[in-house]
Write an enzyme that holds these catalytic residues in place. Structure first.
Site, PDB file in Angstrom:
ATOM      1  N   LYS A 132      28.874  27.181   9.409  1.00 46.68           N
ATOM      2  CA  LYS A 132      28.903  27.909  10.680  1.00 46.68           C
ATOM      3  C   LYS A 132      30.092  28.863  10.770  1.00 46.68           C
ATOM      4  O   LYS A 132      30.005  29.901  11.434  1.00 46.68           O
ATOM      5  CB  LYS A 132      28.912  26.924  11.847  1.00 46.68           C
ATOM      6  CG  LYS A 132      27.582  26.223  12.073  1.00 46.68           C
ATOM      7  CD  LYS A 132      27.639  25.340  13.300  1.00 46.68           C
ATOM      8  CE  LYS A 132      26.275  24.763  13.645  1.00 46.68           C
ATOM      9  NZ  LYS A 132      25.730  23.928  12.562  1.00 46.68           N
ATOM     10  N   GLU A 216      34.984  26.334  20.000  1.00 41.96           N
ATOM     11  CA  GLU A 216      34.560  27.565  20.658  1.00 41.96           C
ATOM     12  C   GLU A 216      34.811  27.446  22.151  1.00 41.96           C
ATOM     13  O   GLU A 216      34.850  26.347  22.708  1.00 41.96           O
ATOM     14  CB  GLU A 216      33.066  27.831  20.445  1.00 41.96           C
ATOM     15  CG  GLU A 216      32.696  28.316  19.081  1.00 41.96           C
ATOM     16  CD  GLU A 216      31.207  28.612  18.975  1.00 41.96           C
ATOM     17  OE1 GLU A 216      30.464  28.325  19.951  1.00 41.96           O
ATOM     18  OE2 GLU A 216      30.775  29.108  17.931  1.00 41.96           O
ATOM     19  N   HIS A 251      22.170  18.601  24.023  1.00 47.05           N
ATOM     20  CA  HIS A 251      22.097  19.716  23.073  1.00 47.05           C
ATOM     21  C   HIS A 251      20.887  19.637  22.142  1.00 47.05           C
ATOM     22  O   HIS A 251      20.842  20.326  21.122  1.00 47.05           O
ATOM     23  CB  HIS A 251      23.380  19.812  22.228  1.00 47.05           C
ATOM     24  CG  HIS A 251      24.627  19.846  23.043  1.00 47.05           C
ATOM     25  ND1 HIS A 251      24.955  20.909  23.861  1.00 47.05           N
ATOM     26  CD2 HIS A 251      25.623  18.928  23.209  1.00 47.05           C
ATOM     27  CE1 HIS A 251      26.101  20.649  24.472  1.00 47.05           C
ATOM     28  NE2 HIS A 251      26.523  19.451  24.107  1.00 47.05           N
ATOM     29  N   ARG A 308      15.673  27.978   7.778  1.00 45.91           N
ATOM     30  CA  ARG A 308      14.495  27.173   7.492  1.00 45.91           C
ATOM     31  C   ARG A 308      13.472  27.420   8.582  1.00 45.91           C
ATOM     32  O   ARG A 308      13.718  28.171   9.532  1.00 45.91           O
ATOM     33  CB  ARG A 308      14.845  25.684   7.459  1.00 45.91           C
ATOM     34  CG  ARG A 308      15.541  25.215   8.749  1.00 45.91           C
ATOM     35  CD  ARG A 308      15.736  23.720   8.798  1.00 45.91           C
ATOM     36  NE  ARG A 308      16.610  23.300   9.877  1.00 45.91           N
ATOM     37  CZ  ARG A 308      16.239  23.122  11.137  1.00 45.91           C
ATOM     38  NH1 ARG A 308      14.970  23.363  11.495  1.00 45.91           N
ATOM     39  NH2 ARG A 308      17.096  22.724  12.055  1.00 45.91           N
ATOM     40  N   ARG A 551     -22.483 -20.818  25.577  1.00 47.24           N
ATOM     41  CA  ARG A 551     -22.513 -19.817  24.510  1.00 47.24           C
ATOM     42  C   ARG A 551     -21.946 -20.452  23.252  1.00 47.24           C
ATOM     43  O   ARG A 551     -21.095 -21.334  23.319  1.00 47.24           O
ATOM     44  CB  ARG A 551     -21.667 -18.599  24.884  1.00 47.24           C
ATOM     45  CG  ARG A 551     -22.254 -17.774  26.012  1.00 47.24           C
ATOM     46  CD  ARG A 551     -21.360 -16.587  26.292  1.00 47.24           C
ATOM     47  NE  ARG A 551     -21.967 -15.654  27.208  1.00 47.24           N
ATOM     48  CZ  ARG A 551     -21.417 -14.507  27.571  1.00 47.24           C
ATOM     49  NH1 ARG A 551     -20.261 -14.155  27.077  1.00 47.24           N
ATOM     50  NH2 ARG A 551     -22.028 -13.703  28.419  1.00 47.24           N
ATOM     51  N   ASP A 552     -22.363 -19.926  22.115  1.00 54.04           N
ATOM     52  CA  ASP A 552     -21.820 -20.495  20.883  1.00 54.04           C
ATOM     53  C   ASP A 552     -20.552 -19.738  20.487  1.00 54.04           C
ATOM     54  O   ASP A 552     -20.126 -18.780  21.124  1.00 54.04           O
ATOM     55  CB  ASP A 552     -22.858 -20.483  19.763  1.00 54.04           C
ATOM     56  CG  ASP A 552     -23.146 -19.078  19.252  1.00 54.04           C
ATOM     57  OD1 ASP A 552     -22.564 -18.133  19.807  1.00 54.04           O
ATOM     58  OD2 ASP A 552     -23.933 -18.953  18.313  1.00 54.04           O
ATOM     59  N   HIS A 554     -19.870 -17.624  18.191  1.00 56.78           N
ATOM     60  CA  HIS A 554     -19.975 -16.222  17.807  1.00 56.78           C
ATOM     61  C   HIS A 554     -19.936 -15.288  19.005  1.00 56.78           C
ATOM     62  O   HIS A 554     -19.542 -14.140  18.896  1.00 56.78           O
ATOM     63  CB  HIS A 554     -21.272 -15.975  17.020  1.00 56.78           C
ATOM     64  CG  HIS A 554     -21.283 -16.640  15.688  1.00 56.78           C
ATOM     65  ND1 HIS A 554     -21.714 -17.930  15.524  1.00 56.78           N
ATOM     66  CD2 HIS A 554     -20.891 -16.216  14.469  1.00 56.78           C
ATOM     67  CE1 HIS A 554     -21.620 -18.261  14.246  1.00 56.78           C
ATOM     68  NE2 HIS A 554     -21.116 -17.230  13.583  1.00 56.78           N
ATOM     69  N   GLN A 555     -20.382 -15.753  20.154  1.00 56.64           N
ATOM     70  CA  GLN A 555     -20.516 -14.876  21.305  1.00 56.64           C
ATOM     71  C   GLN A 555     -19.406 -15.026  22.329  1.00 56.64           C
ATOM     72  O   GLN A 555     -19.276 -14.212  23.220  1.00 56.64           O
ATOM     73  CB  GLN A 555     -21.862 -15.147  22.011  1.00 56.64           C
ATOM     74  CG  GLN A 555     -23.067 -14.966  21.100  1.00 56.64           C
ATOM     75  CD  GLN A 555     -23.159 -13.545  20.573  1.00 56.64           C
ATOM     76  OE1 GLN A 555     -22.817 -12.616  21.271  1.00 56.64           O
ATOM     77  NE2 GLN A 555     -23.601 -13.394  19.350  1.00 56.64           N
TER      78      GLN A 555
END
Length: 608
Positions: A132, A216, A251, A308, A551-552, A554-555
């Site tokens: 800089k 600065e 900044h 860049r 319900r079983d 799976h469900q």
């Protein structure tokens, strides 16, 4: 110089800009890959061990591991390993993206020594612009106004005291060998001088490996305006107008706009002219950005050159219709700007573009970064919206190794009000769960009357505390799913507040009454048919219920798992005691088979 277009490009665009933190891997890498693919250029990516699952690796034609055994940031900074991969795979050129190495002259030189093109300025230009102090001297030589400051890095706190006595407070310490807001401290009075000097030195040393600082005069309430430049190998330089990056915190930029709102045309001409003048003085090649502060009197001061591509390059692309990455690649091949159709008189600004950096931060806690897994990610899209991202998808892990950038959202419209409305709408469509984001804060910025109706300066966020009054995110769906999946199935996670022992009483097995069970709706259906059944339903005076307990496995979602052999034992009791039910949902093996076949026939529903 290449005699033919690049056929093989290597991108290090995941490289971080500073240490720590650093940009997340992949966002700019994917941006570069897409440009290469459009131009018929083959691509190669590099990745650290921790980033095996990152999306940029999948977007490239080839990908290679670097920095084995190193931490992520250290891996991406390992120049010998990067050059090794490039040479072993016959790479023609390396695009450094936003990365820390993109502004390292030793990396640009290492590429040149290996016979690999560095898609950016020459090593000497990178060195000059990266320092800089030297960049400031070059600006003075070119007649570009600069902020009063030291001629070189200061050697002690005493030099800072002498500067403050000469020019008065406020002053600002800046890292001599890096940017991104690190190693930068504002001092408003003498009592703060020593503490801020030590902190700035420590930050610069950690981030850039060199704690050198220069001082600065601090310009109060400035606008931060930057100019996009582009140069070729033949000394030609053009500008693509300016961006306003005044909305910052500590900044670091949060929202960027192109072009700058309500900028005096004469001031715009001075900014662009000085940028081109400085670039020609150093023989600048490829893309870069010249940054300025503009005070309340309309005077501009050079602060630095970023040699860049910038994170916010997207807004310039949207308003000028110039693909900056395409231009970078073609310039690297040896094309002139005129060959690319990039002639200054033909560059025009159309409409307005706004970029918001969506980050995984909590604005209510001082923008504290948040990490974790993205449980839900749904983006805002639609006309006028562009998204640049890499790590934003359901299941992605937000790592503590990198900066908190999640996705860049760019909105374009005929004017600022239109672009802001599109951006606000797009942000409202986002659903991000698993980590906190700054989206509510960004929405407040976009709704702010000062932002929409006048110019803002770098103090905008600090002076508008109402921006931090954010509507809380309800997250109802995730809370409900958590309740169902964890509390209902696994039970409460909180311990029982008393030391009570489980009950020692065995469950009571109910006695099934003798004789036939009472008649139910199924009997009506069998006896009177569908019409009689419908008539009985309409004539029923109360609410009709269906029991879905049976319900079983799976469900079931709520762990009411009953096997067929158990259903047969329970059924007689239910028939006698729940004959007033409308129906039972009786899921057994037949039901499971029908579900797996993609059907949902009630062939096993039992009516009583």
């Amino acid at each position: 110089m290449f005699s033919a277009p690049l056929h093989f490009s290597f991108t290090l665009s995941s490289l971080p800009p500073s240490l720590p933190p650093s940009l997340p891997p992949g966002e700019i890498a994917i941006r570069v890959f897409r440009a290469c693919t459009e131009l018929g250029i083959r691509t190669v990516a590099v990745y650290s061990e921790q980033d095996r699952g990152q999306m940029h690796r999948q977007k490239a034609d080839e990908a290679y591991l670097i920095g084995k055994g190193l931490l992520p940031v250290a891996a991406y900074l390992h120049i010998p390993d990067i050059i090794r991969v490039a040479k072993e795979n016959n790479v023609d050129a390396i695009h450094p993206g936003y990365g820390f190495l993109s502004e390292r002259s030793d990396f640009a030189q290492a590429c040149a020594d290996a016979g690999v093109r560095f898609i950016g300025p020459s090593p000497e230009t990178v060195r000059k612009m990266g320092d800089k102090v030297e960049a400031r001297s070059l600006a003075i030589s070119a007649g570009v106004p600069v902020v009063p400051g030291t001629d070189g890095p200061i050697a002690s706190l005493e030099e800072a005291r002498l500067f403050a006595e000469t020019y008065g407070f406020p002053i600002i310490f800046k890292a001599a060998y890096g940017g991104g807001g690190r190693g930068m401290r504002v001092v408003k009075e003498y009592e703060e001088l020593e503490e801020n000097y030590q902190r700035a030195y420590s930050e610069a040393l950690t981030a850039f490996g060199n704690g050198a600082l220069f001082v600065e005069k601090f310009i109060e309430r400035p606008r931060h305006i930057e100019v996009q430049i582009l140069g070729d190998k033949y000394g030609n330089v053009i500008h693509l107008f300016e961006r306003d990056c005044s909305i910052q915190r500590r900044h670091q930029k949060v929202v960027e706009i192109a072009p700058a709102a309500d900028l005096d045309p004469n001031l715009r001409d001075r900014l662009t002219s000085d940028s081109v003048k400085l670039a020609k003085q150093v023989g600048y090649e490829n893309a870069g950005t010249v940054e300025f502060l503009v005070d309340k009197h309309g005077k501009h001061y050079f602060i630095e050159v970023n040699s860049r591509l910038q994170v916010e390059h997207t807004v310039t692309e949207e308003v000028t219709d110039v693909d900056l990455v395409h231009a970078q690649l073609r310039v690297c091949e040896g094309r002139s700007l005129s060959e690319l159709g990039l002639i200054q008189e033909q560059i025009r600004v159309n409409g307005c573009a706004i970029q918001c950096r969506v980050t995984t931060e909590d604005p209510a806690r001082g923008f504290q970064p948040d990490t974790g897994r993205l449980e839900v990610f749904r983006s805002g899209e639609g006309m006028g919206i562009r998204l640049d991202s890499a790590s934003a998808f359901p299941g992605a892990v937000i790592s503590p190794h990198y900066d908190s950038l999640l996705v860049k959202v760019i909105a374009s419209g005929k004017d600022m009000a239109t672009a802001a409305a599109k951006m606000h709408r797009a942000l409202s469509e986002f659903r991000v769960r698993g980590v906190k984001t700054n989206i509510p804060f960004l929405q407040n910025v976009l709704s702010n009357s000062q932002f929409l109706q006048s110019t803002v300066d770098t103090q905008f966020i600090d002076e508008n505390q109402d921006l931090f009054i954010m509507k809380p995110v309800q997250n109802r769906a995730q809370k409900l799913l958590h309740y169902l999946g964890h509390v209902m199935v696994n039970g409460p996670t909180t311990p029982i507040p008393v030391k009570a022992k489980p009950s020692s009483i065995d469950p009571v097995v109910p006695t099934v009454p003798m004789g036939e069970p009472p008649l139910g709706f199924r009997d009506v259906l069998l006896r009177e048919g569908p019409e009689g059944f419908a008539k009985a339903v309409r004539a029923h005076p109360g609410l009709l219920l269906m029991d879905t307990t049976f319900r079983d496995a799976h469900q079931s979602l709520l762990a009411t798992r009953v096997r067929t052999q158990d259903l047969k034992k329970i059924a007689p009791y239910v028939s006698h005691n729940f004959s007033n039910l409308f129906s039972l949902e009786n899921w057994g093996d037949a039901a499971a088979r029908s579900q797996r076949c993609g059907t949902n026939y009630p062939d096993n529903t039992v009516f009583r």
